[in-house]
Structure formats: structure tokens, C-alpha cells
Design a protein around this motif. Structure first.
Motif, short mmCIF file in Angstrom:
data_model
loop_
_atom_site.label_atom_id
_atom_site.label_comp_id
_atom_site.label_asym_id
_atom_site.label_seq_id
_atom_site.Cartn_x
_atom_site.Cartn_y
_atom_site.Cartn_z
N ALA A 275 0.52 -1.16 -0.12
CA ALA A 275 0.07 -0.15 -0.06
C ALA A 275 0.77 1.11 0.12
CB ALA A 275 -1.01 -0.10 1.15
N TRP A 276 0.46 2.23 -0.90
CA TRP A 276 1.27 3.68 -0.87
C TRP A 276 2.58 3.32 -1.68
CZ3 TRP A 276 -1.70 7.59 0.12
CH2 TRP A 276 -2.70 7.59 1.19
N ARG A 277 2.88 2.38 -2.27
CA ARG A 277 4.21 2.25 -2.80
C ARG A 277 4.04 1.98 -4.48
NH1 ARG A 277 5.06 1.80 2.05
NH2 ARG A 277 6.46 0.62 3.17
N GLY A 278 4.67 2.72 -4.95
CA GLY A 278 4.77 2.73 -6.56
C GLY A 278 3.51 3.11 -7.22
N VAL A 279 3.25 4.42 -6.64
CA VAL A 279 1.73 4.68 -7.15
C VAL A 279 1.84 5.32 -8.47
CG1 VAL A 279 -0.01 6.62 -6.54
CG2 VAL A 279 1.31 5.63 -4.62
N LEU A 280 0.92 4.97 -9.49
CA LEU A 280 0.89 5.52 -10.94
C LEU A 280 -0.27 6.34 -11.01
CD1 LEU A 280 1.76 2.12 -12.62
CD2 LEU A 280 2.80 4.39 -13.11
N SER A 281 -0.11 7.62 -11.56
CA SER A 281 -1.41 8.38 -11.65
C SER A 281 -1.81 8.20 -12.98
CB SER A 281 -0.70 9.89 -11.61
OG SER A 281 -0.05 10.00 -12.77
N PRO A 282 -3.29 8.36 -13.20
CA PRO A 282 -3.82 8.15 -14.79
C PRO A 282 -2.98 9.13 -15.61
CG PRO A 282 -5.58 8.80 -13.17
CD PRO A 282 -4.07 8.89 -12.42
N GLU A 283 -2.56 10.18 -15.47
CA GLU A 283 -1.56 10.98 -16.22
C GLU A 283 -0.39 10.38 -16.82
OE1 GLU A 283 -2.59 12.28 -13.47
OE2 GLU A 283 -4.50 13.16 -14.29
N THR A 284 0.30 9.49 -15.79
CA THR A 284 1.41 8.79 -16.20
C THR A 284 1.19 7.68 -17.01
OG1 THR A 284 2.54 9.30 -13.89
CG2 THR A 284 3.40 7.56 -15.25
N ILE A 285 -0.06 6.97 -16.52
CA ILE A 285 -0.63 5.90 -17.42
C ILE A 285 -0.51 6.33 -19.12
CG2 ILE A 285 -2.67 4.43 -17.86
CD1 ILE A 285 -1.06 3.69 -15.22
N GLY B 234 -4.06 3.32 -7.52
CA GLY B 234 -2.93 3.04 -8.26
C GLY B 234 -1.72 2.61 -7.60
N ASP B 235 -1.65 2.36 -6.37
CA ASP B 235 -0.55 1.99 -5.69
C ASP B 235 -0.24 0.32 -5.95
OD1 ASP B 235 -2.52 0.67 -4.25
OD2 ASP B 235 -1.95 1.94 -2.17
N GLY B 236 0.58 -0.35 -5.46
CA GLY B 236 0.94 -1.68 -5.52
C GLY B 236 -0.11 -2.70 -5.20
N PHE B 237 -0.74 -2.26 -4.07
CA PHE B 237 -1.83 -2.92 -3.50
C PHE B 237 -2.94 -3.09 -4.43
CE2 PHE B 237 -5.25 -4.00 -0.51
CZ PHE B 237 -4.90 -5.07 -0.23
N ASP B 238 -3.23 -1.88 -4.92
CA ASP B 238 -4.10 -2.15 -5.86
C ASP B 238 -4.10 -2.65 -7.11
OD1 ASP B 238 -6.35 -0.38 -4.81
OD2 ASP B 238 -5.94 1.29 -6.07
N ARG B 239 -2.64 -2.95 -7.65
CA ARG B 239 -2.47 -3.91 -8.49
C ARG B 239 -2.63 -5.40 -8.23
NH1 ARG B 239 1.08 0.46 -9.66
NH2 ARG B 239 2.94 -0.37 -8.58
N VAL B 240 -2.50 -5.63 -7.05
CA VAL B 240 -2.97 -6.94 -6.58
C VAL B 240 -4.36 -7.56 -6.61
CG1 VAL B 240 -2.64 -8.49 -4.64
CG2 VAL B 240 -0.76 -7.21 -5.18
#
Lengths: 156, 377
Positions: B206-216, B262-268
Motif C-alpha cells: 500500500a502507498w508503494r509505486g503509485v501510478l497516476s492516470p496521467e502517467t498511464i 494506483g498503488d502496488g496493493f491496488d495492482r494485486v
């Protein structure tokens, strides 16, 4: 049927040609090399197009020419199109110079950094902001060109 | 010698990691400039795995060209097979039988489940939670058994053909799919208790490696990484292929359940939810396989493809995978070029690592589910 690129044709005149892409219902916009970045920027910024996403940038060597195809789409308007340009393949050890699309779609860098060493293409005007380098070895020539003798190069 | 806090922090050093390191998700080199354990700059170098696939396909005839296609990504090879087959079928104007399309969909979803389970197992190891990986790999074996039952192989399946698939549904396959979907559904609840409700696991992601929609958008990120950041784009929905339009399923997106969107936890979480949706698609699809042929025609070794080109794309387990095929009317492909999800997704790594601590590097990289085989084709 209404041509969705009539405005583009009116603005760029003979510098662009619109036709169908293969059997699909996509359009191909063929632009001259000198104006292809300008056309790309128009497609990116024009309110009726808003082509904001570069899906892929491909290079094909066909009949002595490099054909660059940018497969692009709009997440906003939902449309998709292929932007294309071509130029003659230079000598075996020379690099072709093609204006970079990084300024229009930053994501183009992922493709350009890969295609440049494999085809021998110098993408001019790229800011090169990314931090991913690609190294495919040293060859006498450019591996993805048709005249590259890969069997001789690999020693088989 | 006693250093002051300021002096420790001002010491910059250079760390080269890889190309072969078990903490990295593949064979690549990463150069880090650090200040203490804080990363100031990250640079990547890829190319160590380059196989020259696109060149070697040009040397093959159309009949055998499907063989190296699997190697685009051996872990989820059916996506590459499907995109290549669809592109050639478009040039040749081949109508794929509906039965074959549904079989392709079933196998593609099994492949997605297998790939996502592999991701969870790898991530649990780098997150210091190896116990979970032993359970997850047990279910992945179940998926590989099903693939073996249907295709005869556990990886590099080589099962899709121009105009359909290599064989009809194996006896007992449908019953075993039903059993497997029920079992994996139960196991998903166990994973939830084991990982998602586990504070130690959540805190690593959680809170690690956050990707924003703009970066996407800027970097062309697709697939679960993009959806975890709230970008609801899935080719199976927006541009359906292979009978996907016949089945109803959700496209999960990140909600910032334990940290931020968009953090690592969301990707899981997104991948766990996608497994659940794939199970729903599978359980419906195996009961809806239409009668008919599984192959439109048998390809012969001197098969030629008319002059033309096509661009086909599929939603692979890692994101948008597309294939541009050009034919000059001869026995060999003139050009086959791939757009693989990891080729784009790896571009965000330098930006994601800037400002994080060294201990977070393997976890952040693991949460992206990069395939270096896809990057170095």
C-alpha cells in the motif's frame, strides 16, 4: 459516407492521403516525411480528433522503402487511425533520418529506442527523457533490414 | 567513526543490480544512484534476452510461423498466438468457426488465470511472504494441468491455428473446468484471508509505486497496471474479439482500498478480481460452446497469404498486445511486429523508483508483473 478527415485534407492538401487500412474499417493517413510530425500534432490537438494514445509504432521494409505506421486512438472520441509515412532505405551502413513522435506522444520513445538500432533509424528531435536503454549487441549492419545476412552474422 | 545524520544522507553511491538477480522480475540491468537508502535516479538496460523473433518469423513459411510466436511470452503465450492468428485471418478473410472462437476464449481465460496466479506467487516471495506462494502455485498447477489436458503442453502451447484451433475439446475437459473454477473460487477466499487481510503484506504494497492516470496515458501503460490506476480500458470490452461480446463480465479498477488509487496493493487487488471475472467467463463459456467445426481449413506447408496487412490486438494478462502483420503475397511473412504490454509498462520504472527506498524496489517491480521475454523479443 462522411470522410472524418476532410478537415485534415483541407489543411494539409497534397501532404496527406487518406485511404482504407487492409480489410479493416480503419483509415490510413499517409503523410509526407517532412510533415508527418505536424500531422501527428494536429491529430493530437484538434478537438474533433483528440488522438491521445499511441498504441504501436511499427516499421516495415517493403519494396526498398521504410514504411512507418503509428497505430493511434482517441480515448476521448473513441476513434482510431493509422498514421503513416515512408522513405527510401539508405545504404547498408547508413542511418535513415526520421522526425521523432516523442514530442506528440511521449510513449513513442519505447518504440523508437527499440527500432532505431534494429533498423538503423535516427529519430531526430527526440528529447530522450526515458531511462530505459536497449542494447541488442553489435552487428555489421542493422539486423531487421532485409539485406542483413543473419546466418553469416551468427556464424551458422 | 560517528557520522552525523546529514553526512550519512549526503553520501551518494551508485548501485548496479542485475542483469541476473532473483529479486528482479526478469533479466535486465538496473543502475541506481542512491543517497543513503533513498533512490535519486534509476536507469534500466534491457536487451539481454533478445531472441530476434521478428526476424526469425520472416525466414519461416506461414505454416510454421506460429511456432516462434509462442516465445513472445512463454508464460502467457496464447495471447500472442491469438493476435497473430487474427491478423493473418483478417488478411486472408478467413471466417473462424464459432466453436473455435469459444475454445480460443476458454483457453485465453485459463491462460490469464495461470499468469495472474504466477504473478501472485512471485510477488508474495519478494514481499517476504513465501508461505503464500506455496498455496498459489498449487492452484497454478491445476490450471497448467487443464492446459495440458487440452493442448498436450504446459507452456508454449502452439495450439491456435489459422482458422481455428489444433484440436477439439478433450473428453472430460468441460467437467474438469467446472471443478477447477469452483475450487479456485474457494481458494481465492483463502488468499484473501492469507494476503489481503494480512497487515504485513498490505504494508509492503500500500502507498508503494503509485501510478497516476496521467502517467498511464503519457507512457502508454495498459492492462491491470492501468486499471489499478482507475483507467477502465479493456480490449475485451471496448473492441470484443473471439466471442467475448457474448459473455458478461466486469472490468475491475483500483479503488485505493488500503492506500491510494494506483498503488502496488491496488495492482494485486485488480488481478485477484480479474481472476474471479475470468472464472465467471469460463464457467459460462464451457456451457455455451456451439456445435460445429473447430478449424475452418487445414493449413498446408506451401500455404500463401495474399498481399496485404492487418493489425490485431488482444487483452493479454499484462495488457494490450497487438500484432502488425504484412504480407507481400509470398510464402513468408514480410514483417511481423509486436506491441507487447511490458514494452510500454517497463518505461515507467525509472519514474516509479525515483524517491523510494532500496527495500521497496523488488516489491514495486514485482507489482508491475513485467515480462522481459515480451520486452526482448
Amino acid at each position: 459516407m462522411r470522410n472524418p478527415f476532410s478537415e485534415l485534407e483541407a489543411r494539409f492538401g497534397e501532404a496527406v492521403q487518406v485511404r482504407n487500412f487492409g480489410r479493416s474499417n480503419r483509415y490510413v493517413i499517409e503523410a509526407t516525411l517532412t510533415r508527418w510530425v505536424e500531422v501527428a500534432a494536429w491529430l493530437r490537438m484538434e478537438e474533433s480528433q483528440r488522438i491521445d494514445f499511441l498504441e504501436a509504432l511499427t516499421v516495415t521494409e517493403l519494396k526498398g522503402r521504410f514504411i512507418l505506421s503509428a497505430f493511434i486512438r482517441s480515448h476521448v472520441q473513441g476513434g482510431e487511425v493509422v498514421l503513416r509515412t515512408s522513405l527510401p532505405v539508405p545504404g547498408a551502413t547508413e542511418r535513415a533520418e526520421i522526425p521523432s513522435l516523442v514530442g506528440v506522444w511521449p510513449h513513442a520513445e519505447a518504440f523508437e529506442t527499440e527500432l532505431a538500432p534494429l533498423f538503423g533509424i535516427q529519430f531526430t528531435g527526440s528529447r530522450g527523457v526515458g531511462g530505459v536503454r536497449k542494447f541488442f549487441g553489435t552487428y555489421d549492419g542493422f539486423p531487421l533490414r532485409k539485406n542483413f545476412d543473419w546466418l553469416e552474422e551468427s556464424g551458422l | 567513526m560517528i557520522y552525523s545524520q546529514e553526512k550519512l544522507h549526503s553520501a551518494t553511491s551508485k548501485l548496479v543490480w542485475g542483469p541476473a538477480d532473483p529479486a528482479l522480475p526478469g533479466v535486465f540491468k538496473i543502475e541506481l544512484e542512491t543517497e543513503g537508502d533513498l533512490i535519486r535516479e534509476a536507469r534500466l538496460q534491457t536487451g539481454f534476452l533478445h531472441k530476434g523473433l521478428e526476424k526469425s518469423i520472416e525466414k519461416r513459411n506461414w505454416f510454421t510461423s506460429i511456432i516462434p510466436v509462442d516465445r513472445v511470452d512463454s508464460e502467457a503465450s496464447l495471447a500472442a498466438e491469438l493476435a497473430f492468428s487474427m491478423a493473418v485471418e483478417e488478411i486472408c478473410n478467413i471466417q473462424v468457426p464459432r466453436r473455435a472462437q469459444t475454445i480460443r476464449l476458454i483457453l485465453s481465460e485459463l491462460d490469464r488465470i495461470g499468469s495472474h496466479l504466477g504473478f501472485l506467487a512471485r510477488l508474495s516471495v519478494v514481499a517476504g511472504f513465501e508461505t503464500a506462494s506455496h498455496y498459489i502455485l498449487r492452484e497454478r498447477e491445476l490450471v497448467l494441468d487443464l492446459m495440458e489436458l487440452m493442448t498436450g503442453r504446459r507452456f508454449n502451447f502452439g495450439f491456435f491455428r489459422l482458422g481455428g484451433v489444433a484440436a477439439d475439446i478433450t473428453e472430460g475437459f468441460i467437467e474438469r473446468i467446472h471443478e477447477a473454477t469452483r475450487l479456485i473460487e474457494i481458494r481465492l477466499r483463502e488468499y484473501h484471508a492469507l494476503m489481503i487481510e494480512n497487515r504485513a503484506f498490505v504494508d509492503r504494497l500500500a502507498w508503494r509505486g503509485v501510478l497516476s492516470p496521467e502517467t498511464i496515458q503519457l507512457k502508454g501503460v495498459t492492462g491491470p497496471c492501468a486499471r489499478a490506476s482507475g483507467v477502465r480500458w479493456d480490449i475485451r470490452k471496448s473492441d470484443p474479439y473471439s466471442a467475448y461480446e457474448q459473455f458478461s463480465f466486469r472490468v475491475p479498477i483500483g479503488t485505493g482500498a488500503r492506500g491510494t488509487i494506483g498503488d502496488g496493493f491496488d495492482r494485486v487487488i485488480v488481478r485477484l478480481e480479474e481472476i474471479r471475472e475470468s472464472l465467471i467467463i469460463l464457467s459460462h463459456a464451457v456451457d455455451a460452446v456451439p456445435p460445429g467445426d473447430f478449424l475452418a481449413f487445414r493449413t498446408v506447408p506451401d500455404f500463401t497469404v495474399p498481399a496485404g496487412e492487418a493489425y490485431a490486438r488482444v487483452e493479454s494478462p499484462r495488457g494490450l498486445l497487438a500484432c502488425h502483420v504484412v504480407s507481400d503475397g509470398g510464402f513468408h511473412p514480410t514483417r511481423v511486429q509486436w506491441r507487447t504490454p511490458s514494452l510500454a509498462n517497463i518505461e515507467i520504472v525509472p519514474e516509479l523508483l525515483r524517491g523510494v527506498t532500496l527495500q521497496d524496489v523488488p516489491v514495486i517491480l514485482g507489482s508491475l508483473d513485467l515480462s522481459l521475454a515480451e520486452v526482448d523479443r
